[in-house]
Scaffold this active site. Structure first.
Site, mmCIF file in Angstrom:
data_model
loop_
_atom_site.group_PDB
_atom_site.id
_atom_site.type_symbol
_atom_site.label_atom_id
_atom_site.label_comp_id
_atom_site.label_asym_id
_atom_site.label_seq_id
_atom_site.Cartn_x
_atom_site.Cartn_y
_atom_site.Cartn_z
ATOM 1 N N GLU A 76 -16.223 6.200 4.431
ATOM 2 C CA GLU A 76 -15.323 6.126 5.871
ATOM 3 C C GLU A 76 -15.248 7.382 6.571
ATOM 4 O O GLU A 76 -15.604 8.417 6.182
ATOM 5 C CB GLU A 76 -13.960 5.477 5.461
ATOM 6 C CG GLU A 76 -13.156 6.624 4.405
ATOM 7 C CD GLU A 76 -11.870 6.297 4.359
ATOM 8 O OE1 GLU A 76 -11.201 5.555 4.965
ATOM 9 O OE2 GLU A 76 -11.263 6.922 3.337
ATOM 10 N N ARG A 115 0.949 -1.224 -0.035
ATOM 11 C CA ARG A 115 -0.025 -0.082 -0.015
ATOM 12 C C ARG A 115 0.781 1.110 -0.214
ATOM 13 O O ARG A 115 0.610 2.300 -0.614
ATOM 14 C CB ARG A 115 -0.899 -0.059 1.290
ATOM 15 C CG ARG A 115 -1.876 1.266 1.177
ATOM 16 C CD ARG A 115 -3.245 0.823 2.204
ATOM 17 N NE ARG A 115 -2.522 1.306 3.453
ATOM 18 C CZ ARG A 115 -3.346 1.109 4.624
ATOM 19 N NH1 ARG A 115 -4.649 0.651 4.612
ATOM 20 N NH2 ARG A 115 -2.925 1.314 5.760
ATOM 21 N N LYS A 146 -2.511 6.966 1.224
ATOM 22 C CA LYS A 146 -2.534 7.458 2.746
ATOM 23 C C LYS A 146 -1.441 8.389 2.684
ATOM 24 O O LYS A 146 -0.302 8.274 3.034
ATOM 25 C CB LYS A 146 -1.809 6.131 3.411
ATOM 26 C CG LYS A 146 -2.297 6.264 5.041
ATOM 27 C CD LYS A 146 -2.252 4.796 5.554
ATOM 28 C CE LYS A 146 -2.225 4.897 7.018
ATOM 29 N NZ LYS A 146 -3.163 5.653 7.624
HETATM 30 C C1 PLP Z 1 -8.658 7.089 6.251
HETATM 31 C C2 PLP Z 1 -8.390 5.730 6.783
HETATM 32 N N1 PLP Z 1 -9.603 4.765 6.607
HETATM 33 C C3 PLP Z 1 -9.112 3.625 6.982
HETATM 34 C C4 PLP Z 1 -8.112 3.231 7.633
HETATM 35 C C5 PLP Z 1 -8.004 1.811 8.257
HETATM 36 O O1 PLP Z 1 -6.753 1.194 7.499
HETATM 37 P P1 PLP Z 1 -6.038 -0.036 8.231
HETATM 38 O O2 PLP Z 1 -6.984 -0.868 8.616
HETATM 39 O O3 PLP Z 1 -4.913 -0.412 6.875
HETATM 40 O O4 PLP Z 1 -5.225 0.385 9.591
HETATM 41 C C6 PLP Z 1 -7.053 4.310 8.161
HETATM 42 C C7 PLP Z 1 -5.992 4.063 8.947
HETATM 43 O O5 PLP Z 1 -4.963 4.009 8.780
HETATM 44 C C8 PLP Z 1 -7.403 5.526 7.759
HETATM 45 O O6 PLP Z 1 -6.363 6.562 7.962
#
Ligand code: PLP
Length: 346
Positions: A224, A88, A190
């Site tokens: 989300e 990722r 991210k």
């Molecule tokens: C915007 C966002 N959505 C979803 C997630 C969940 O991602 P993960 O399960 O890979 O931690 C995160 C956390 O990092 C996030 O910052």
């Protein structure tokens, strides 16, 4: 009194500090210059010397990852889904036109750092949070429309406590259907800019409605929150938005969907609207998924100024069951049948 090993002293005597505020004393670091990555090193944690014209300061060329290493009773550590997080990070770097770190380089940096800080990994439910970060360092304030051809990649390590210490308080979310958390081109990246974009709406929602987070649902599409994915669960099914470029593809989300299927739940990945969400909450539990919280129960939604309970407003049994299934693998209480763990020995 018998002499205790340092990590034991930390756990017993000092309550875990707030998430993300305590750091191990080393970091892993590598630099991209003249078209290639240099050798990675483990160095004492220290401020980075950066040119004030560095691309990252002006044009937000930065992306990061977040995941955890766990200390098992066998004395070894396990990193959860390291290679998925590395992949990722590579996708994030590519979308920002930053130099993409080699998967082997980044994975080795993380593993070496975990080895270096082995004694600082607390026992479950605490863990060692790992934060790889990539920044564009090209000193050029005229490069708004040009990529940074120099970059620094570093990994921080931070011991973190149990998110649910003191009980799983159900969260309250504002359902926001007028604005997006991010943009179509960077929604699944991210990058720091996405968090900056979500900050203003989140702070004003906290102030106005006393909520914990905003559930971003632009044009009614349930996406989300600022830092976690959103799922609906009942005794038979788990439902969440289908993958597209508008939101972050959480590794916890993917893990929960896989475990839900293993446990016999029907897994539904499809877009759904705010109207469908409101119709579902009398009969479905709502949860946020993410590395920090694992699966956090949502007890109440605020929509158009009105509060609506999710079921009876309390944490539900299906979320508990799914969280336990995931944590059992992370903590070494259940077999890792999906090959999600990377073992690290001293
Ligand atoms: C915007 C966002 N959505 C979803 C997630 C969940 O991602 P993960 O399960 O890979 O931690 C995160 C956390 O990092 C996030 O910052």
């Amino acid at each position: 009194m018998a002499k205790l090993p340092p990590r034991f002293l930390i756990q017993i005597r000092i309550p875990m500090a707030q998430f993300g505020t305590v750091f191990c004393d080393h970091m892993a670091i590598a630099r991209f210059e003249n078209g290639s990555w240099g050798e990675a090193a483990i160095e004492p944690l220290a401020p980075l010397p950066l040119h004030p014209a560095a691309h990252v300061f002006h044009y937000a060329s930065t992306c990061f990852e977040g995941f955890k290493a766990y200390r098992w009773q066998d004395g070894k550590a396990r990193i959860f889904r390291l290679h998925d997080h590395v992949a990722r990070m590579q996708r994030s770097a590519k979308s920002l036109h930053l130099p993409v770190p080699d998967a082997d380089l980044l994975a080795a940096m993380v593993e070496n750092l975990v080895r270096e800080q082995f004694d600082d990994i607390p026992e479950p439910p605490s863990s060692l949070y790992l934060r790889p970060t990539l920044i564009g360092t090209l000193p050029n304030i005229g490069a708004a429309a040009a990529p940074s051809t120099e970059a620094t990649l570093f990994v921080l390590a931070s011991p973190v406590g149990d998110y649910f210490a003191g009980g799983a308080r159900p969260l309250k979310l504002l359902v926001a259907d007028t604005f997006a958390r991010s943009t179509e081109q960077l929604g699944s990246t991210k990058t720091g800019g996405n968090y900056a974009a979500a900050l203003g709406p989140t702070l004003s929602a906290k102030e106005k409605y006393g909520v914990d987070q905003v559930l971003f649902c632009p044009n009614g599409d349930v996406q989300e929150t600022g830092a976690a994915n959103f799922l609906l669960v009942n005794d038979d099914e788990v439902m969440t938005k289908a993958l597209d470029t508008s939101f972050l593809h959480g590794i916890t989300r993917a893990s929960i969907l896989t475990l839900a299927a293993d446990l016999g739940y029907k897994v539904i990945e499809r877009n759904f609207t705010v109207d469908e969400l409101l119709a579902a909450i009398p009969t479905h539990e709502a949860v946020l998924s993410g590395t920090a919280a694992c699966l956090a129960p949502v007890g109440c939604l605020v929509y158009k100024g009105e509060e609506r309970n999710v079921m009876d407003g309390q944490p539900g049994p299906n979320a508990d069951k799914l969280r336990k299934a995931l944590q059992d693998i992370q903590y070494g209480n259940a077999p890792d049948t999906h090959g999600w763990l990377t073992e690290v020995r001293t």
